[in-house]
Design a protein around this motif. Structure first.
Motif, PDB file in Angstrom:
ATOM      1  N   ASN A  45      20.206  65.624  -0.596  1.00  0.00           N
ATOM      2  CA  ASN A  45      18.870  65.345  -0.071  1.00  0.00           C
ATOM      3  C   ASN A  45      17.882  65.043  -1.189  1.00  0.00           C
ATOM      4  O   ASN A  45      17.072  64.109  -1.073  1.00  0.00           O
ATOM      5  CB  ASN A  45      18.383  66.530   0.772  1.00  0.00           C
ATOM      6  N   ARG A  46      17.922  65.805  -2.256  1.00  0.00           N
ATOM      7  CA  ARG A  46      16.992  65.543  -3.358  1.00  0.00           C
ATOM      8  C   ARG A  46      17.212  64.148  -3.945  1.00  0.00           C
ATOM      9  O   ARG A  46      16.257  63.469  -4.345  1.00  0.00           O
ATOM     10  CB  ARG A  46      17.153  66.601  -4.457  1.00  0.00           C
ATOM     11  N   LEU A  47      18.460  63.713  -3.995  1.00  0.00           N
ATOM     12  CA  LEU A  47      18.769  62.416  -4.597  1.00  0.00           C
ATOM     13  C   LEU A  47      18.175  61.246  -3.811  1.00  0.00           C
ATOM     14  O   LEU A  47      17.950  60.168  -4.385  1.00  0.00           O
ATOM     15  CB  LEU A  47      20.286  62.242  -4.712  1.00  0.00           C
ATOM     16  N   VAL A  48      17.943  61.436  -2.507  1.00  0.00           N
ATOM     17  CA  VAL A  48      17.336  60.358  -1.724  1.00  0.00           C
ATOM     18  C   VAL A  48      15.873  60.646  -1.408  1.00  0.00           C
ATOM     19  O   VAL A  48      15.258  59.949  -0.587  1.00  0.00           O
ATOM     20  CB  VAL A  48      18.125  60.092  -0.424  1.00  0.00           C
ATOM     21  N   GLY A  49      15.301  61.669  -2.051  1.00  0.00           N
ATOM     22  CA  GLY A  49      13.888  61.966  -1.893  1.00  0.00           C
ATOM     23  C   GLY A  49      13.537  62.769  -0.664  1.00  0.00           C
ATOM     24  O   GLY A  49      12.364  62.876  -0.301  1.00  0.00           O
ATOM     25  N   ASN A  50      14.543  63.359  -0.003  1.00  0.00           N
ATOM     26  CA  ASN A  50      14.292  64.172   1.189  1.00  0.00           C
ATOM     27  C   ASN A  50      13.938  65.603   0.817  1.00  0.00           C
ATOM     28  O   ASN A  50      14.303  66.086  -0.269  1.00  0.00           O
ATOM     29  CB  ASN A  50      15.558  64.255   2.065  1.00  0.00           C
ATOM     30  N   PRO A  51      13.307  66.343   1.740  1.00  0.00           N
ATOM     31  CA  PRO A  51      13.275  67.800   1.598  1.00  0.00           C
ATOM     32  C   PRO A  51      14.702  68.340   1.585  1.00  0.00           C
ATOM     33  O   PRO A  51      15.596  67.754   2.211  1.00  0.00           O
ATOM     34  CB  PRO A  51      12.517  68.267   2.843  1.00  0.00           C
ATOM     35  N   GLU A  52      14.918  69.452   0.900  1.00  0.00           N
ATOM     36  CA  GLU A  52      16.279  69.982   0.771  1.00  0.00           C
ATOM     37  C   GLU A  52      16.914  70.347   2.104  1.00  0.00           C
ATOM     38  O   GLU A  52      18.147  70.340   2.229  1.00  0.00           O
ATOM     39  CB  GLU A  52      16.280  71.218  -0.141  1.00  0.00           C
ATOM     40  N   ASP A  53      16.090  70.670   3.095  1.00  0.00           N
ATOM     41  CA  ASP A  53      16.642  71.131   4.371  1.00  0.00           C
ATOM     42  C   ASP A  53      16.794  70.013   5.400  1.00  0.00           C
ATOM     43  O   ASP A  53      17.051  70.280   6.575  1.00  0.00           O
ATOM     44  CB  ASP A  53      15.791  72.259   4.945  1.00  0.00           C
ATOM     45  N   ALA A  54      16.665  68.756   4.993  1.00  0.00           N
ATOM     46  CA  ALA A  54      16.819  67.653   5.940  1.00  0.00           C
ATOM     47  C   ALA A  54      18.258  67.589   6.460  1.00  0.00           C
ATOM     48  O   ALA A  54      19.200  67.835   5.708  1.00  0.00           O
ATOM     49  CB  ALA A  54      16.436  66.333   5.278  1.00  0.00           C
TER      50      ALA A  54
END
Length: 306
Positions: A45-54
């Motif tokens: 998730n972090r690698l695509v700019g999402n919140p970690e809990d997405a």
């Protein structure tokens, strides 16, 4: 109606939508569920700019093939698999733009069991009790099937990190050493059984799943023969039925169990178990339980006595 972002051409052996689960609902009879290797999902998730809990996809033993109907950005972490876009290999641990019309394929993992695919914006799925996680035991949600549509949410405000790739820990297939705290029912077992638990090699069975990992090894004999009333369990509980072969509960475990729990695996070690393949060897090392200020020291076997 908008075009879905992707279509599932081949779902593979088992692909489910997972986020970080439903913590804190055990009193309602709802297990936590969620990604079995949460570190891998958080990183993807972090690698695509999402919140970690997405919400993302937990892909068991690979075999997933998707077609993008709209441009998407994805990242794959966890068990190392080959990832291709229109037949061209792309990397793990990095953001990958996928044009509309392109085919994405995940091969079988070289080591480990579960890979995680995050999509920028997060996978859109029905929320149940605040989570999109599929729970196989409770029947919440269902595994993906061939022909399913997948959509993504709105792109987050944060940019996609500009990195070629990040190093991350992947399964190696080597023997696993897991830390355990004895109890709460270790007093139901003979001293020999405790010695065997901590001094033996245990083998992962093929019947393992998101509910638990079945282990085979020496028989753990109980000193008490009476039935145990059902009591609460948590992920990491090492429950021993009458045949003396333990089952280690994972995220979709039952909330209660009627067999004694001889030990509990440290939470930080559970992702290793999530990536354990059939026939892989597991060993246990005893540690002391955490102690609150003013709490008396629990009597029993000292750490390192095994």
């Amino acid at each position: 109606m908008s075009t879905p972002a992707l279509v599932v051409d081949e779902a593979g052996p088992l692909t489910t939508v997972q986020d970080l689960g439903r913590p804190g609902l055990a009193s309602l009879g709802v297990p936590e569920s969620g990604a079995l290797d949460p570190r891998a999902l958080k990183l993807a998730n972090r690698l695509v700019g999402n919140p970690e809990d997405a919400p993302g996809l937990e892909v068991t033993f690979g075999g997933l093939r998707l077609t993008a109907r709209r441009p998407v950005v994805l990242a794959v972490t966890g068990a190392p698999v080959s990832v291709t876009v229109d037949g061209a290999a792309v990397g793990l641990g990095c953001a990958v733009p996928v044009p509309a019309g392109s085919s994405v394929r995940l091969g079988s993992p070289r080591y480990g069991v579960r890979s995680y695919l995050a999509l920028r914006g997060g996978v859109q799925a029905d929320q149940v009790l605040g989570s999109a996680s599929t729970d196989l035991l409770a029947g919440i949600g269902a595994p993906l099937a061939d022909g399913d549509d997948l959509d993504v949410g709105a792109a987050p405000e944060t940019d996609v990190p500009i990195v070629d790739g990040v190093p991350f820990s992947t399964p190696t297939g080597e023997d696993l050493l897991l830390r355990v705290v004895l109890g709460p029912r270790d007093d139901w077992f003979t001293d020999e059984a405790l010695d065997l638990l901590l001094g033996s090699e245990w083998t992962v069975e093929s019947r393992s799943n998101r509910i638990g990992v079945r282990l085979t090894g020496p028989t753990l004999q109980q000193r008490r023969k009476r039935e145990l009333p059902s009591e609460g369990t948590i992920a990491g509980s090492l429950q021993v039925p009458h045949n003396g072969q333990p089952t280690l509960f994972l995220a979709d475990h039952p909330i209660t169990g009627g067999y004694p729990v001889i030990a509990v695996v440290h939470t930080a070690d559970l992702p290793q178990l999530a990536q354990a393949r059939p026939s892989q060897v597991v060993r246990f090392r005893q540690i002391s339980p955490p102690r609150l200020a003013g709490q008396p020291v629990r009597s029993g076997r000292a750490e390192g006595s095994r």
